[in-house]
Design a protein around this motif. Structure first.
Motif, short mmCIF file in Angstrom:
data_model
loop_
_atom_site.label_atom_id
_atom_site.label_comp_id
_atom_site.label_asym_id
_atom_site.label_seq_id
_atom_site.Cartn_x
_atom_site.Cartn_y
_atom_site.Cartn_z
N ARG A 36 0.86 -1.19 0.00
CA ARG A 36 0.00 0.00 0.00
C ARG A 36 0.90 1.24 0.00
O ARG A 36 2.05 1.19 0.43
N PHE A 37 0.35 2.34 -0.46
CA PHE A 37 1.14 3.56 -0.54
C PHE A 37 1.63 4.02 0.83
O PHE A 37 2.76 4.49 0.96
N ASP A 38 0.81 3.83 1.86
CA ASP A 38 1.22 4.30 3.18
C ASP A 38 2.33 3.44 3.80
O ASP A 38 2.88 3.79 4.85
N GLN A 39 2.66 2.33 3.17
CA GLN A 39 3.77 1.51 3.65
C GLN A 39 5.11 1.95 3.06
O GLN A 39 6.17 1.51 3.51
N ILE A 40 5.06 2.83 2.07
CA ILE A 40 6.29 3.27 1.42
C ILE A 40 7.07 4.24 2.30
O ILE A 40 8.30 4.11 2.46
N LYS A 41 6.40 5.21 2.87
CA LYS A 41 7.08 6.25 3.63
C LYS A 41 7.93 5.69 4.78
O LYS A 41 9.08 6.12 4.94
N PRO A 42 7.43 4.75 5.60
CA PRO A 42 8.29 4.22 6.67
C PRO A 42 9.58 3.60 6.14
O PRO A 42 10.63 3.69 6.79
N VAL A 43 9.52 2.99 4.96
CA VAL A 43 10.72 2.40 4.37
C VAL A 43 11.70 3.49 3.95
O VAL A 43 12.91 3.38 4.16
N LEU A 44 11.18 4.56 3.37
CA LEU A 44 12.04 5.64 2.89
C LEU A 44 12.65 6.45 4.03
O LEU A 44 13.70 7.06 3.87
N ASP A 45 11.98 6.46 5.16
CA ASP A 45 12.45 7.27 6.29
C ASP A 45 13.44 6.53 7.19
O ASP A 45 13.87 7.06 8.21
N THR A 46 13.80 5.31 6.83
CA THR A 46 14.78 4.56 7.63
C THR A 46 16.18 5.07 7.35
O THR A 46 16.41 5.86 6.43
N GLY A 47 17.13 4.61 8.14
CA GLY A 47 18.52 5.02 7.93
C GLY A 47 19.11 4.44 6.67
O GLY A 47 20.16 4.91 6.21
N GLU A 48 18.46 3.43 6.10
CA GLU A 48 18.94 2.81 4.86
C GLU A 48 17.82 2.80 3.83
O GLU A 48 17.19 1.77 3.59
N PRO A 49 17.53 3.94 3.21
CA PRO A 49 16.46 3.99 2.21
C PRO A 49 16.88 3.21 0.96
O PRO A 49 18.06 2.94 0.75
N PRO A 50 15.93 2.83 0.13
CA PRO A 50 16.26 2.08 -1.08
C PRO A 50 17.01 2.94 -2.10
O PRO A 50 16.93 4.17 -2.06
N ASP A 51 17.70 2.28 -3.01
CA ASP A 51 18.40 2.98 -4.08
C ASP A 51 17.45 3.28 -5.23
O ASP A 51 17.72 4.16 -6.05
N ILE A 52 16.34 2.54 -5.29
CA ILE A 52 15.39 2.71 -6.38
C ILE A 52 14.04 2.13 -5.96
O ILE A 52 13.98 1.23 -5.12
N ILE A 53 12.97 2.68 -6.53
CA ILE A 53 11.61 2.22 -6.22
C ILE A 53 10.95 1.74 -7.50
O ILE A 53 10.98 2.43 -8.52
N LEU A 54 10.36 0.55 -7.45
CA LEU A 54 9.52 0.06 -8.54
C LEU A 54 8.08 0.27 -8.10
O LEU A 54 7.63 -0.35 -7.12
N LEU A 55 7.36 1.13 -8.77
CA LEU A 55 6.08 1.63 -8.27
C LEU A 55 4.91 1.32 -9.18
O LEU A 55 4.94 1.62 -10.38
N ASP A 56 3.86 0.73 -8.60
CA ASP A 56 2.59 0.52 -9.29
C ASP A 56 1.71 1.73 -9.06
O ASP A 56 1.47 2.11 -7.91
N LEU A 57 1.24 2.36 -10.12
CA LEU A 57 0.43 3.58 -9.98
C LEU A 57 -0.95 3.33 -9.39
O LEU A 57 -1.61 4.25 -8.94
N HIS A 58 -1.38 2.07 -9.39
CA HIS A 58 -2.76 1.79 -8.98
C HIS A 58 -2.85 1.02 -7.67
O HIS A 58 -3.90 0.43 -7.37
N MET A 59 -1.81 1.03 -6.87
CA MET A 59 -1.88 0.36 -5.58
C MET A 59 -2.73 1.20 -4.62
O MET A 59 -2.90 2.41 -4.82
N PRO A 60 -3.33 0.58 -3.60
CA PRO A 60 -4.19 1.31 -2.67
C PRO A 60 -3.49 2.53 -2.05
O PRO A 60 -2.35 2.45 -1.59
N GLY A 61 -4.19 3.66 -2.09
CA GLY A 61 -3.66 4.89 -1.50
C GLY A 61 -2.79 5.71 -2.43
O GLY A 61 -2.38 6.82 -2.07
N MET A 62 -2.49 5.20 -3.63
CA MET A 62 -1.59 5.90 -4.55
C MET A 62 -2.19 7.17 -5.13
O MET A 62 -1.49 8.16 -5.32
#
Length: 216
Positions: A36-62
């Motif tokens: 879900r879209f709201d699960q992305i932010k916690p991942v990005l706000d960690t001390g080790e964010p991803p180098d790249i995101i593969l994103l579905d435009l139609h996931m819940p909350g997007m």
């Protein structure tokens, strides 16, 4: 160096397929997931964010492209590849205009997603070849180059001279990730997909050396 890749898609089978493809093609890659879209932010706000995101435009909350714009606004240094069931040129062009660094249809073969990841990690844009790709009424090269900031012009000059990102970063006294982010923005503003195309355009404009730094 192992890459951290976030797969943001609400379909478990799609996430599994992407995980397997990436794991086979990019050994050592650390795969993160969000359904879900709201699960992305916690991942990005960690001390080790991803180098790249593969994103579905139609996931819940997007909320479609709105979610993409939010991600790019809050985390401009993390490139995003849209992986979507949509394949029409208008959707592809809008995704790029709103900040995506790549677009891969879900119907594409596994090799394309791997090609896209490698290209985007190198600071380039990646688009599928669908009906010739998205069409744009791009202005002439001089007009496009005029939209670049002084820092982006210095990076473009380095590209024209065949310098690597790390060389440009050293000369500009900035992080290599900053240069990569500049490269992605430069390609988007110039309406090209690769560093080679940007270098050709730069040579046409005689941008063979870095402009002087702005006066303080």
């Amino acid at each position: 160096m192992s890459h951290r890749i976030l797969i943001a898609d609400d379909h478990p089978l799609m996430r599994t397929a992407l995980t397997q493809t990436i794991g086979q093609a990019i050994p050592g890659a650390v795969i993160l997931e969000a359904s879900r879209f709201d699960q992305i932010k916690p991942v990005l706000d960690t001390g080790e964010p991803p180098d790249i995101i593969l994103l579905d435009l139609h996931m819940p909350g997007m909320s479609g492209l709105i979610g993409l714009m939010m991600l790019r606004s809050e985390h401009p240094a993390i490139p995003v590849i849209v992986v979507s069931a949509s394949e029409d040129p208008v959707t592809i062009q809008r995704a790029i205009d709103y900040g995506a660094s790549g677009f891969v249809p879900k119907s594409a073969p596994n090799t394309q997603i791997v090609e896209a990841i490698h290209a985007v990690l190198d600071g380039e844009l990646w688009l599928p070849e669908i009906n010739g790709g998205p069409e744009t009424d791009a202005p002439d090269p001089a007009q496009r180059a005029a939209t670049l900031t002084p820092q982006q012009l210095r990076v473009l000059a380095g590209i024209a001279e065949g310098k690597l990102n790390k060389q440009i970063a050293y000369e500009m006294n900035v992080a290599e990730t900053t240069v990569k982010a500049h490269v992605t923005t430069i390609l988007r503003k110039l309406g090209v997909l690769t560093r080679t195309q940007a270098a050709v355009l730069a040579s046409q404009l005689a941008l063979s050396s870095a402009p002087p730094p702005p006066v303080e």
